[in-house]
Design a protein around this motif. Sequence first.
Motif, PDB file in Angstrom:
ATOM      1  N   ILE A  34       0.838  -1.201   0.000  1.00 60.20           N
ATOM      2  CA  ILE A  34       0.000   0.000   0.000  1.00 60.20           C
ATOM      3  C   ILE A  34       0.872   1.250   0.000  1.00 60.20           C
ATOM      4  O   ILE A  34       0.733   2.125  -0.853  1.00 60.20           O
ATOM      5  N   GLY A  35       1.780   1.332   0.983  1.00 59.18           N
ATOM      6  CA  GLY A  35       2.648   2.494   1.071  1.00 59.18           C
ATOM      7  C   GLY A  35       3.572   2.621  -0.119  1.00 59.18           C
ATOM      8  O   GLY A  35       3.845   3.732  -0.594  1.00 59.18           O
ATOM      9  N   GLU A  36       4.063   1.481  -0.625  1.00 58.52           N
ATOM     10  CA  GLU A  36       4.973   1.522  -1.764  1.00 58.52           C
ATOM     11  C   GLU A  36       4.289   2.132  -2.982  1.00 58.52           C
ATOM     12  O   GLU A  36       4.861   2.985  -3.679  1.00 58.52           O
ATOM     13  N   LEU A  77       3.472   2.718 -12.320  1.00 62.38           N
ATOM     14  CA  LEU A  77       3.173   1.466 -11.613  1.00 62.38           C
ATOM     15  C   LEU A  77       4.062   0.341 -12.121  1.00 62.38           C
ATOM     16  O   LEU A  77       4.543  -0.489 -11.337  1.00 62.38           O
ATOM     17  N   ARG A  78       4.276   0.294 -13.413  1.00 63.40           N
ATOM     18  CA  ARG A  78       5.114  -0.762 -13.969  1.00 63.40           C
ATOM     19  C   ARG A  78       6.546  -0.642 -13.472  1.00 63.40           C
ATOM     20  O   ARG A  78       7.209  -1.644 -13.201  1.00 63.40           O
ATOM     21  N   ARG A  79       7.041   0.590 -13.338  1.00 65.57           N
ATOM     22  CA  ARG A  79       8.393   0.772 -12.804  1.00 65.57           C
ATOM     23  C   ARG A  79       8.495   0.316 -11.358  1.00 65.57           C
ATOM     24  O   ARG A  79       9.561  -0.103 -10.901  1.00 65.57           O
ATOM     25  N   LEU A  80       7.383   0.413 -10.620  1.00 70.63           N
ATOM     26  CA  LEU A  80       7.367  -0.047  -9.235  1.00 70.63           C
ATOM     27  C   LEU A  80       7.230  -1.567  -9.128  1.00 70.63           C
ATOM     28  O   LEU A  80       7.330  -2.127  -8.031  1.00 70.63           O
ATOM     29  N   PHE A 160       9.459 -15.454  -4.192  1.00 74.28           N
ATOM     30  CA  PHE A 160      10.504 -14.761  -4.931  1.00 74.28           C
ATOM     31  C   PHE A 160      10.026 -13.391  -5.411  1.00 74.28           C
ATOM     32  O   PHE A 160      10.753 -12.391  -5.295  1.00 74.28           O
ATOM     33  N   SER A 161       8.829 -13.336  -5.982  1.00 67.84           N
ATOM     34  CA  SER A 161       8.333 -12.063  -6.506  1.00 67.84           C
ATOM     35  C   SER A 161       8.099 -11.059  -5.381  1.00 67.84           C
ATOM     36  O   SER A 161       8.414  -9.868  -5.519  1.00 67.84           O
ATOM     37  N   SER A 162       7.593 -11.530  -4.243  1.00 67.47           N
ATOM     38  CA  SER A 162       7.365 -10.640  -3.099  1.00 67.47           C
ATOM     39  C   SER A 162       8.687 -10.120  -2.552  1.00 67.47           C
ATOM     40  O   SER A 162       8.820  -8.931  -2.227  1.00 67.47           O
ATOM     41  N   ALA A 163       9.695 -11.002  -2.460  1.00 68.50           N
ATOM     42  CA  ALA A 163      10.997 -10.580  -1.954  1.00 68.50           C
ATOM     43  C   ALA A 163      11.650  -9.561  -2.885  1.00 68.50           C
ATOM     44  O   ALA A 163      12.244  -8.574  -2.433  1.00 68.50           O
ATOM     45  N   TRP A 164      11.524  -9.781  -4.196  1.00 68.99           N
ATOM     46  CA  TRP A 164      12.138  -8.858  -5.151  1.00 68.99           C
ATOM     47  C   TRP A 164      11.496  -7.478  -5.054  1.00 68.99           C
ATOM     48  O   TRP A 164      12.186  -6.455  -5.084  1.00 68.99           O
ATOM     49  N   ARG A 165      10.173  -7.431  -4.922  1.00 64.06           N
ATOM     50  CA  ARG A 165       9.506  -6.128  -4.788  1.00 64.06           C
ATOM     51  C   ARG A 165       9.901  -5.439  -3.481  1.00 64.06           C
ATOM     52  O   ARG A 165      10.056  -4.219  -3.430  1.00 64.06           O
ATOM     53  N   ALA A 166      10.056  -6.237  -2.421  1.00 62.34           N
ATOM     54  CA  ALA A 166      10.468  -5.640  -1.151  1.00 62.34           C
ATOM     55  C   ALA A 166      11.862  -5.032  -1.252  1.00 62.34           C
ATOM     56  O   ALA A 166      12.108  -3.928  -0.771  1.00 62.34           O
ATOM     57  N   ILE A 167      12.777  -5.735  -1.905  1.00 61.81           N
ATOM     58  CA  ILE A 167      14.144  -5.226  -2.050  1.00 61.81           C
ATOM     59  C   ILE A 167      14.154  -3.972  -2.918  1.00 61.81           C
ATOM     60  O   ILE A 167      14.851  -2.990  -2.620  1.00 61.81           O
ATOM     61  N   ARG A 168      13.347  -3.977  -3.996  1.00 61.69           N
ATOM     62  CA  ARG A 168      13.300  -2.804  -4.874  1.00 61.69           C
ATOM     63  C   ARG A 168      12.752  -1.579  -4.158  1.00 61.69           C
ATOM     64  O   ARG A 168      13.148  -0.457  -4.458  1.00 61.69           O
ATOM     65  N   SER A 169      11.846  -1.807  -3.218  1.00 58.92           N
ATOM     66  CA  SER A 169      11.275  -0.674  -2.476  1.00 58.92           C
ATOM     67  C   SER A 169      12.074  -0.370  -1.211  1.00 58.92           C
ATOM     68  O   SER A 169      11.637   0.412  -0.378  1.00 58.92           O
ATOM     69  N   ARG A 170      13.239  -1.034  -1.057  1.00 59.72           N
ATOM     70  CA  ARG A 170      14.177  -0.778   0.039  1.00 59.72           C
ATOM     71  C   ARG A 170      13.574  -1.074   1.418  1.00 59.72           C
ATOM     72  O   ARG A 170      13.706  -0.301   2.361  1.00 59.72           O
ATOM     73  N   HIS A 171      12.886  -2.192   1.529  1.00 58.91           N
ATOM     74  CA  HIS A 171      12.448  -2.645   2.838  1.00 58.91           C
ATOM     75  C   HIS A 171      12.508  -4.169   2.863  1.00 58.91           C
ATOM     76  O   HIS A 171      12.721  -4.809   1.831  1.00 58.91           O
TER      77      HIS A 171
END
Length: 746
Positions: A34-36, A77-80, A160-171
């Motif tokens: 949500i915040g991301e 959104l796609r970049r995120l 894997f997809s959740s972890a990658w998004r978390a790393i990209r959003s720096r958390h």
Amino acid sequence: MTAAALDLTGFIRHENGAARLDLAVEGMTCAACIGEIEHGLQELPGLVGARVNYSRHRLTVNWDERRLTPSAILDALRRLGYRAQPYVAREAEEAEAQRMQHLLKCLAVAGFASMNVMLLSVSVWAGNVSDITPETRDMFHWISALIALPAAAYAGQPFFSSAWRAIRSRHLNMDVPITLGIMLGLGMSIVETMNHAENAYFDAAVTLLFFLLCGRVLDQAMRRKTRAVAGNLAALKAATARRVEADGTLTLTPAEALRPGERVQVLPGERVPADGRALSGESAVDESLITGETHPRDVASGDTVYAGSLNRNGTLTLEVTAAGEATLIDDIERLLEAAQEGRSRYLHLADRAARAYAPIVHGAALITLVVWMLTGHSFHDAAITAIAVLIITCPCALALAIPAVQVVAAGTLFRANLLLGSGDALERLAEADTIVFDKTGTLTVPDPRVANAPDVPADLLAVAGRLALSSSHPLSAAVAREAGRAAPFEAVEEHPGEGVRTVAGGVETRLGSPAFCGFTDHPQPSGADTSLVAVMLGDRRALLEIRQTLRADAVRVARELARQGLSLIVLSGDRPDAVAPVAGQLGIEAWRGGLKPQDKIAALAALKAQGRKVLMVGDGLNDAPALAAAHVSLSPVTAADLTQAQADGVFLGDRLAPVLAAVRVSRRARRLMLQNLGIAAIYNLIAVPLAFLGQVTPLVAAVAMSGSSLLVTANALRARLGADRDARAEPAVTAPPGVAIQEGLS
């Protein structure tokens, strides 16, 4: 499909000078998304607002069309890391089903792979202590790799997809250490196999995936929200309207095309197509699903009528005052969406634990690698030890600690006639310190009853019930229940506004108003919420008192809830003079009547501002926004479909005991969740030092990790007997009737 290829023209609306678009977002896996998304879009010039509804995976964006284009929003959104398309309710339901289907496929693949790889591993373990040759062992390891690698690549996608998004959003989230543990375990297993080592750890990786997917599927199943909201609202809206033209002719037109100032005709049995003011005609209008009012309201010239109300028995001509998206029903829908967005930001217990847990896991593994390298060990030995630390601290027990308790508690509540609709409802139920009840259909039984039935002669009551089967009056349904399986009388005459009559066995028989049945002294009802219906059989007469009655155990449950330390409040859309006696019987001093949906939202907001966490219990359509806005909510199974869709749980039967069971069981479940988190922490305090010292291989780490998972599951199951006892316990009757008063509400 690229942003440029999407045709969004038909989905863009305009409000307050800005464009608005609802988007269905793919790839949202946790509340952190949500915040991301919201913060990531705030950087766009011309964006007015962005709100994410996590439970429905919907993003609502408002923007200035002079400075921003829809394609730019989709590109951002796609970049995120998210894909989006216009939100359509049916497609959203299909997407939810596809997510669940994908998780089940991942679970099946992980289960199949773990069983087969484990069989190969058992052969290697047995051979290592007997006569297996290095060539045979290497072959078994490579076969295990051929099974484990593609299986992990497919089954691990949710993590894997959740972890990658978390790393990209720096958390960091719980999926980051899971992904690292699986990938490093598989990578090190390949290295060990290439070096002809005795042990490889393919079995540990795929078994870990299987256990974690079990928890993920369980959590997804309990979170899954019904998608029937739009259909339920549509069912309450009239699709067409009879518009009265200037020359008096009638034109059938879509209700959405009506405009304020136009006139419409509403026939008996039809739903009102728009909010309006009665110009001519008289009728009784059923607004129970809109305002919560118990009895049909008499409407005459000059009275206001709301869209979605059911016109009972007279033709009305209305002047439209609000149509399209400006009606009361649409106001309810907007309140509902706003409330859902607020609730979707609730941070779950497991998420809070993961925020603190993930950095510790990564730090422990990194420190192990560095320390072993600095003390002169080879990179191979240092990496093996670091991976052992990572695997042994992998949050499998943490991931199962919460769902395991949820399963046990949900099963217990099911046996207590309460069905939970979301996994985190137990956590929020346990936190509740105030209960807000609706009156009609919640504290009372849904349908009116003959309250004085035991005092009416049985033959007169039976006659009244049979006559009522032939009446169209709104109160006749309450009397008709007294007929049981008896057949209606033949040749029944209906006198509009008075009642029905027939001749049975040569005896004049009537049901209707007291005057119609021969009462000459104008009897008065015993209370403001009571209606009188008379029955006549020859020279004999009786009065039937029709009113909604309290649920059989409402008084006892209210007293026990107060004894548990909960403040009780009644907020009802019904008339204040109908709410007062009910609150008095229950000993609830804080109550209000005549409330509209926005009034209930405001009352809940006031309670929240005081630091209260509210459990809302209601059944009407007017309660749906309040149910969504409350910290947690329950509704009876007789509630409107839309209302049930917003509640966290639905209880069955005519008793209020499931509400008490929900409080007791949820508080016990929360204690067990915290105990399980404590078990996982103690396990790590013991296991991590051993792994750090090199006393635990990755294989032993995987076994220990599985053992901790079994331990927290056993602890959850241990509570079953106690929770069942709580759920079945009868409320105490010795508690004082007084309850805490919430200032500012009464």
